[in-house]
Design a protein around this motif. Structure first.
Motif, PDB file in Angstrom:
ATOM      1  N   PHE A  28     -12.866 -17.696  -7.642  1.00 44.24           N
ATOM      2  CA  PHE A  28     -11.577 -17.676  -8.457  1.00 44.24           C
ATOM      3  C   PHE A  28     -10.700 -16.581  -7.929  1.00 44.24           C
ATOM      4  N   GLY A  29      -9.553 -16.599  -7.997  1.00 43.85           N
ATOM      5  CA  GLY A  29      -8.299 -15.599  -7.673  1.00 43.85           C
ATOM      6  C   GLY A  29      -7.252 -15.781  -8.350  1.00 43.85           C
ATOM      7  N   SER A  30      -6.611 -14.630  -8.903  1.00 45.66           N
ATOM      8  CA  SER A  30      -5.406 -14.926  -9.673  1.00 45.66           C
ATOM      9  C   SER A  30      -4.404 -13.901  -9.407  1.00 45.66           C
ATOM     10  N   VAL A  31      -3.138 -14.156  -9.441  1.00 43.24           N
ATOM     11  CA  VAL A  31      -1.873 -13.267  -9.099  1.00 43.24           C
ATOM     12  C   VAL A  31      -0.925 -13.521 -10.387  1.00 43.24           C
ATOM     13  N   LEU A  32      -0.508 -12.184 -10.834  1.00 40.06           N
ATOM     14  CA  LEU A  32       0.724 -12.096 -11.624  1.00 40.06           C
ATOM     15  C   LEU A  32       1.975 -11.765 -11.188  1.00 40.06           C
ATOM     16  N   GLU A  46     -15.095 -11.147 -10.918  1.00 39.80           N
ATOM     17  CA  GLU A  46     -16.260 -10.107 -10.728  1.00 39.80           C
ATOM     18  C   GLU A  46     -17.277 -10.126 -11.783  1.00 39.80           C
ATOM     19  N   THR A  47     -17.692 -11.401 -11.836  1.00 39.52           N
ATOM     20  CA  THR A  47     -18.973 -11.651 -12.625  1.00 39.52           C
ATOM     21  C   THR A  47     -20.381 -11.580 -12.246  1.00 39.52           C
ATOM     22  N   ARG A  54     -15.513 -11.348 -16.796  1.00 40.86           N
ATOM     23  CA  ARG A  54     -14.760 -10.803 -15.842  1.00 40.86           C
ATOM     24  C   ARG A  54     -13.911 -11.742 -15.027  1.00 40.86           C
ATOM     25  N   HIS A  55     -13.121 -12.601 -15.522  1.00 43.23           N
ATOM     26  CA  HIS A  55     -12.173 -13.458 -14.731  1.00 43.23           C
ATOM     27  C   HIS A  55     -11.088 -13.006 -14.658  1.00 43.23           C
ATOM     28  N   PRO A  56     -10.522 -13.385 -13.464  1.00 41.86           N
ATOM     29  CA  PRO A  56      -9.093 -12.692 -13.079  1.00 41.86           C
ATOM     30  C   PRO A  56      -7.903 -12.953 -14.245  1.00 41.86           C
ATOM     31  N   GLU A  57      -7.996 -14.160 -14.751  1.00 42.39           N
ATOM     32  CA  GLU A  57      -6.844 -14.687 -15.537  1.00 42.39           C
ATOM     33  C   GLU A  57      -7.107 -13.796 -17.017  1.00 42.39           C
ATOM     34  N   CYS A  88      -9.990 -17.898 -20.686  1.00 44.45           N
ATOM     35  CA  CYS A  88      -8.686 -17.333 -20.041  1.00 44.45           C
ATOM     36  C   CYS A  88      -7.415 -18.004 -20.619  1.00 44.45           C
ATOM     37  N   ALA A  89      -7.461 -19.251 -20.961  1.00 41.49           N
ATOM     38  CA  ALA A  89      -6.011 -19.947 -21.348  1.00 41.49           C
ATOM     39  C   ALA A  89      -6.037 -19.374 -22.854  1.00 41.49           C
TER      40      ALA A  89
END
Length: 163
Positions: A28-32, A46-47, A54-57, A88-89
């Protein structure tokens, strides 16, 4: 409507998900991206150390709360390789982030995990709108599904080899 810029950011999310798998983390990868189009934060799961939060969201929500005004958060877009989990939501909603664009859905993830004979996560894979009604979302995007599914296959194979 999804556009070329959105697809560029989703492509980066897939790259970050690949980096996650390369470091023994789920893909899983995320960008803001802020309202001006500037990338403000990016990360991947990073779990591997055992901290399943440690989810990116989730990291994006924390970072945004500390570094952006409420108006900036509302104008921002979170791009992610997979639809937010309920944790995360909820974090997204609590800090008031704006639009979410995801490459693959929670429904796809559930099907993929079943197909790969992977134990489902301990938290239900719910659609974002069931956790945070009213947040604008777009996804999934079939053009990216195979690449993400392949990352899940790689991670599942590696995970079986670790145990």
């Amino acid at each position: 409507m999804i556009n070329e810029t959105d697809m560029k950011h989703l492509g980066r999310c897939v790259e970050l998900a690949r980096m996650a798998v390369d470091s023994d983390n789920p893909p899983f990868g995320s960008v803001l991206v802020d309202g001006t189009g500037a990338v403000r934060y990016e990360g991947h799961n990073e779990t591997a150390d055992g901290d399943e939060t440690r989810h990116p969201e989730f990291a994006i929500a924390r970072w945004a709360a500390e570094n952006m005004t409420p108006d900036e958060r509302t104008a921002a877009t979170v791009y992610t390789s997979g639809e937010h989990c309920p944790m995360c939501a909820a974090a997204h909603g609590w800090v008031g982030l704006g639009r979410i664009v995801y490459a693959s859905s929670s429904e796809q993830l559930s099907q993929w995990l079943d197909e790969l004979h992977v134990t489902p996560p301990p938290v239900a894979t719910l659609p974002i709108h069931q956790v945070v009604p009213g947040v604008p979302t777009e996804g999934p995007f079939p053009a990216l599904a195979e690449a993400i599914f392949e990352l899940h296959r790689r991670y599942a194979r590696a995970d079986r080899n670790r145990t």
